[in-house]
Design an enzyme around this catalytic site. Sequence first.
Site, PDB file in Angstrom:
ATOM      1  N   HIS A   1       9.150 -32.902 -10.168  1.00  0.00           N
ATOM      2  CA  HIS A   1       7.929 -32.510  -9.460  1.00  0.00           C
ATOM      3  C   HIS A   1       8.182 -31.868  -8.096  1.00  0.00           C
ATOM      4  CE1 HIS A   1       3.598 -32.639  -9.281  1.00  0.00           C
ATOM      5  NE2 HIS A   1       3.546 -33.441  -8.226  1.00  0.00           N
TER       6      HIS A   1
ATOM      7  N   ASP B   1       9.043 -32.033 -14.971  1.00  0.00           N
ATOM      8  CA  ASP B   1       7.884 -32.245 -14.103  1.00  0.00           C
ATOM      9  C   ASP B   1       6.818 -33.109 -14.777  1.00  0.00           C
ATOM     10  OD1 ASP B   1       5.889 -31.820 -12.097  1.00  0.00           O
ATOM     11  OD2 ASP B   1       6.550 -29.744 -11.839  1.00  0.00           O
TER      12      ASP B   1
ATOM     13  N   SER C   1       1.142 -29.560  -6.207  1.00  0.00           N
ATOM     14  CA  SER C   1       0.471 -30.659  -6.892  1.00  0.00           C
ATOM     15  C   SER C   1      -1.052 -30.550  -6.694  1.00  0.00           C
ATOM     16  CB  SER C   1       1.059 -31.997  -6.421  1.00  0.00           C
ATOM     17  OG  SER C   1       0.767 -33.037  -7.316  1.00  0.00           O
TER      18      SER C   1
END
Length: 299
Positions: A278, A251, A111
């Site tokens: 995610h 995602d 991320s």
Amino acid sequence: MAVAPSRKGTVPFGEYKTWYRVTGDLDSGRPALVVVHGGPGSTHDYLLNLAELAERTGCPVVHYDQLGNGGSTHLPGRGAEFWTVQLFLDELDNLLQSLGIADNYVLYGQSWGGLLAARHAGDRPEGLRGLVIANAPASYPLWLQEMAVLRAQLPPGVNETLLRHEAAGTTNSDEYYEAMTPFYEKHVCRLKPWPRDYQASFYEVYNDPTVYFTMNGPNEFHVIGTLRDWSVEPHLPDIAVPTLLVSGRHDEATPVTVQPYQDLIPDVRWEIFEESSHLPHLEEPELFQEVMTAYLKSR
């Protein structure tokens, strides 16, 4: 799968401290896998199962908590001028030097950590042997563009509730928090209940939201912090190591946000996890471990 022995500690970072955990042997001769967590303002906890890769590959695995959260120094009184991308790049460099691994390491950035790792790799550090960019957009403008698309697909009335509170500045209300849930369950973690490691990091963010609220915003899809215009796209052609892209089919880091990595990094491969959002390392752990093991054994 057995997990190699681990040790924990802190290293000085100027007048502050960075907490770290090492699983495996830093003197093994294998490159260390350094795990750069998301947020910014999250913690290492949700990425703990990457420690299994030490046993699988012989690569020691280094987790750390970025400044401002977890076991590292908390600074709730600091403002936006303090919490910069450069601060976290400097912290990463300091950790590599302090642990004696700056000459032989692989970065795994998840991320926000993926953008940070890509920016680090764009400077072509001599000891970097590989790069994994997981569930990360290449820019926050792209991220925000795609958040609008995903929000429009939420159940009827949800986005309207979110927009109403965002306009009123009441994103700390219970109604807003409840309206966030459909997005998180669809695009952040599709497992029910959420795994304990993920819950640990989630609650750490809200125990001290200084970094997250300053740089990101109140949640994943309403980015109004200092990162809202930031991009690593200009640095991607300079990345000189074999790079693995990881993303989930569902995602929040949609294919549109990941595509610049595929287009601009010279040596890159993209692995999409079909049953994940995610957090593929938690949502499809067996396949994830296989993919990462193969990648690390090639380094």
